[in-house]
Every structure is written in structure tokens, then in C-alpha cells.
Design an enzyme around this catalytic site. Sequence first.
Site, PDB file in Angstrom:
ATOM      1  N   ASP A 121     -31.372  12.115  36.841  1.00 21.15           N
ATOM      2  CA  ASP A 121     -30.936  11.198  37.899  1.00 21.15           C
ATOM      3  C   ASP A 121     -31.952  11.056  39.007  1.00 21.15           C
ATOM      4  O   ASP A 121     -31.969  10.056  39.727  1.00 21.15           O
ATOM      5  CB  ASP A 121     -29.600  11.668  38.474  1.00 21.15           C
ATOM      6  CG  ASP A 121     -28.488  11.387  37.475  1.00 21.15           C
ATOM      7  OD1 ASP A 121     -28.316  12.186  36.549  1.00 21.15           O
ATOM      8  OD2 ASP A 121     -27.840  10.333  37.607  1.00 21.15           O
ATOM      9  N   ASN A 131     -29.767  16.449  37.209  1.00 22.22           N
ATOM     10  CA  ASN A 131     -29.011  15.813  36.122  1.00 22.22           C
ATOM     11  C   ASN A 131     -27.588  16.371  36.164  1.00 22.22           C
ATOM     12  O   ASN A 131     -27.260  17.211  37.012  1.00 22.22           O
ATOM     13  CB  ASN A 131     -29.689  16.078  34.769  1.00 22.22           C
ATOM     14  CG  ASN A 131     -29.116  15.210  33.658  1.00 22.22           C
ATOM     15  OD1 ASN A 131     -28.996  13.992  33.823  1.00 22.22           O
ATOM     16  ND2 ASN A 131     -28.730  15.814  32.548  1.00 22.22           N
ATOM     17  N   LYS A 132     -26.774  15.902  35.265  1.00 19.47           N
ATOM     18  CA  LYS A 132     -25.350  16.269  35.251  1.00 19.47           C
ATOM     19  C   LYS A 132     -25.140  17.768  35.396  1.00 19.47           C
ATOM     20  O   LYS A 132     -25.870  18.564  34.811  1.00 19.47           O
ATOM     21  CB  LYS A 132     -24.753  15.772  33.923  1.00 19.47           C
ATOM     22  CG  LYS A 132     -23.299  16.007  33.715  1.00 19.47           C
ATOM     23  CD  LYS A 132     -22.422  15.544  34.846  1.00 19.47           C
ATOM     24  CE  LYS A 132     -22.638  14.107  35.250  1.00 19.47           C
ATOM     25  NZ  LYS A 132     -21.989  13.783  36.552  1.00 19.47           N
ATOM     26  N   ALA A 168     -27.955   6.901  35.477  1.00 24.37           N
ATOM     27  CA  ALA A 168     -28.878   6.467  36.537  1.00 24.37           C
ATOM     28  C   ALA A 168     -29.528   5.097  36.274  1.00 24.37           C
ATOM     29  O   ALA A 168     -29.436   4.198  37.118  1.00 24.37           O
ATOM     30  CB  ALA A 168     -29.931   7.553  36.759  1.00 24.37           C
TER      31      ALA A 168
HETATM   32  O1  MRU Z   1     -22.193  11.064  36.532  1.00 29.99           O
HETATM   33  P1  MRU Z   1     -22.933  10.277  35.491  1.00 29.99           P
HETATM   34  O2  MRU Z   1     -22.156  10.096  34.241  1.00 29.99           O
HETATM   35  O3  MRU Z   1     -23.490   8.985  36.038  1.00 29.99           O
HETATM   36  O4  MRU Z   1     -24.168  11.204  35.159  1.00 29.99           O
HETATM   37  C1  MRU Z   1     -25.132  10.742  34.278  1.00 29.99           C
HETATM   38  C2  MRU Z   1     -26.188  11.721  33.975  1.00 29.99           C
HETATM   39  O5  MRU Z   1     -26.236  12.804  34.485  1.00 29.99           O
HETATM   40  C3  MRU Z   1     -27.257  11.235  33.040  1.00 29.99           C
HETATM   41  O6  MRU Z   1     -27.769  12.279  32.288  1.00 29.99           O
HETATM   42  C4  MRU Z   1     -28.380  10.603  33.874  1.00 29.99           C
HETATM   43  O7  MRU Z   1     -27.863   9.645  34.748  1.00 29.99           O
HETATM   44  C5  MRU Z   1     -29.402   9.985  33.024  1.00 29.99           C
HETATM   45  S1  MRU Z   1     -28.801   8.596  32.180  1.00 29.99           S
HETATM   46  C6  MRU Z   1     -30.036   7.997  31.217  1.00 29.99           C
END
Ligand code: MRU
Length: 359
Positions: free
Chosen positions: A246, A256-257, A55
Site C-alpha cells: 500500500d 501492506n495488509k 491500493a
Molecule cells: O484493505 P485492503 O483490502 O484495501 O488492503 C489491500 C492490501 O493490503 C493489498 O495487498 C494492497 O493494497 C496491494 S493491492 C495490489
Amino acid sequence: MGLEYRESDPVRLSDDRKHIIALDQTRLPGEEVFLEISKRQEMYDAIKTLAVRGAPCIGVFAGYCMAVLAGGYGISDVGELVSKLEEDAACLDSSRPTAVNLSWALKRQMAVAKEGAASGMKADELTDRLYEEAVSIHEEDIAMCMKIAENGLSLLHDGDGLLTHCNAGALATTRYGTGLGPILLGKERGYEFHVYSDETRPLLQGARLTAYELVNAGVDETVVCDNMASLLMKQGKIQAVLVGCDRIAANGDAANKIGTSGVAILAKYYGIPFYVLGPYSTIDPETATGDDIEIEERDPEEIKTMWYEKPMAPAGAKCFNPAFDVTDHSLITAIITDRGILRPPYTESLSEALQGSRA
Ligand code: MRU
């Protein structure tokens, strides 16, 4: 410009300011390939394919995108430039819906463009302002990550076993990262943590990216499959869970993921602190609860065929591939931000944090 770029920065501006140099994260850990990006479609694709991801990193990248696009047009009419940029912002904003930092950075750059136009700036002056603002977004992100790392480290102990999900390190932000910040800072200060990284199906950000960062930093690191967290917790190997985010809704629900909320439920069951780490720019006061967060759905082939020599599900099998989930605020022990360690009730602590600093 006060910001000195490093080779390891996942995104940076070229010396002639004509393009963005971005580490292609889809090629890690095997290859370190840098992309040179100057066109809107390349920018959109870099975000969509996760060449640039995480993010805060997407937010920093979006700031540079707006400046590079403005610089590339060579348009002298300010009104025309602003309307071109408006189209660009709308296009880039549609690349991924969940991480709020993308729209946050685009809105910030559009505000700069509109204020510049309203104050009578010429097109080249306005473009210079966009470059300055992009660098400010980047510098602020570095400073925020440092504070998040300090705040997070204050909750950890030497020797702790830590579990992470996805990648919230320097690749996903700018230096240190959020979820990995306390670990990387702790390592520099002589802490010995043992970190377990969920591999993070289906795109393997934990195995490919978190392990890459932690191994490079010399941290004691073990990759595990996502379904192994419960066993590790039961065996007493995990003293805290650290994840990025995110988008944080006004009530503290955090996207989050995909898979993060399952880890949070397990942590609650085993009485293990579950920490969400992110900059204030990830807090979205306009989103009331997690139910209001749009969850990106991605190509099913990422699950069925992407990492295999042969498809691992029949061609006719339906496949559901949501990229994120939402962790309920009741499962979160603390939200660790650059503006302090926020505790429940989150409606109040988040709103205070958005108004200013908090110890
Ligand atoms: O799909 P991605 O790889 O962009 O997902 C990222 C995540 O879920 C991270 O944990 C989140 O963006 C935080 S990054 C500091």
C-alpha cells in the site's frame, strides 16, 4: 479513448461518463453486484467500506472520481470549478490513510486541473482533460501490472508452492494485479503453481477475493487460516511468498495488509524468498521509513461480530483493529515493480527506480 473496458474491470466509466461502475467487493464471492457512483459521498463510502479496495484500484477510482465530479457540476467558472475539486480531493483523501495511490491520483488530477486553469482552458475543456487523465491512469496501471507480472514470473519456477496474503489481484488493481500477477500470467503460459491463500483476518480478502480470482482462473488454490503459514513453510510447501503493498517508504519498509509482517518474519526464519510487488506509484519518497506511515484503524465490530451469527467476543471486550502493518525492509528479498526487480540497499534502488527504468 483507446482503453477498452472489460466486464471484469473492478472500476470503469459509464458510456455517458456520468458515473463510475464499480464492482462491490464487499459482496464477493457470493454476489457480483455493480455500483453506479456519481456523488462525492458515494465515492467516499465506496473507498471507506472497501467496496473499491486495493491500493492501485483505489488510485484508478480516484482519478475517475475527480473527472465525474467535475463533469457533474456544470460550473462554467474555471476558478470556481478548481476550488470545488480541491474540496473534493481533500474529502476523498481522508477516506483511507495508508495506501499512497489514493493521494497520488488525487494530486495528479489536481495538477491537471490547476495547469488547465492557468493555461486559460474553459471549464468543459478542463473537465475533458480530467477524463483523459483518468483514462491514462487506468491504462498505465494495466501496463504496469503486466510488467510487474513479467518481472515476478521470472523469479518463479513451474511447480512452485506460493503463499499470498490479502488480495493483490485484478480486483485490487486493473487486470493481472500485482502480487497475483505472476501467478495469473504463469497460468496463461502453462506454469502449474500451487497457491496457498491466507484467509486474511478480519476482512477475509484472501478467502473471499484471492480464492475467487484464482479459482476462476483455474489455478490450483488452497485457502488457509492466517496462523497456518508457519506449518506450511516448515513442511516445505512454500517456495516463495508474494504480497502487494500500500505504501513503500524511501528505505524499503512496506505497508501492506495486517499480518503481512508476521509472514515475512516466518519466511526469513525458514529461508523462503519474500517478494513485495507494486507499481512505482506505490513508492513514496516523501515517507522516510515505515514508522512514518499512518496505519488505518478500523471498526472493532469487524473482528467481533461481522462474520458471525452471534458476537464472538463479549460486548465489553476492547478490540484493536489496525488494517495494515509495516514489513521491515530487512525482511524483503526483492521489491518487484514495473520498473524492474529492486534489491537492497533499497534506499538506492528505489530512488533509481523513481528516476527512470531499471532492468
Ligand atoms: O484493505 P485492503 O483490502 O484495501 O488492503 C489491500 C492490501 O493490503 C493489498 O495487498 C494492497 O493494497 C496491494 S493491492 C495490489
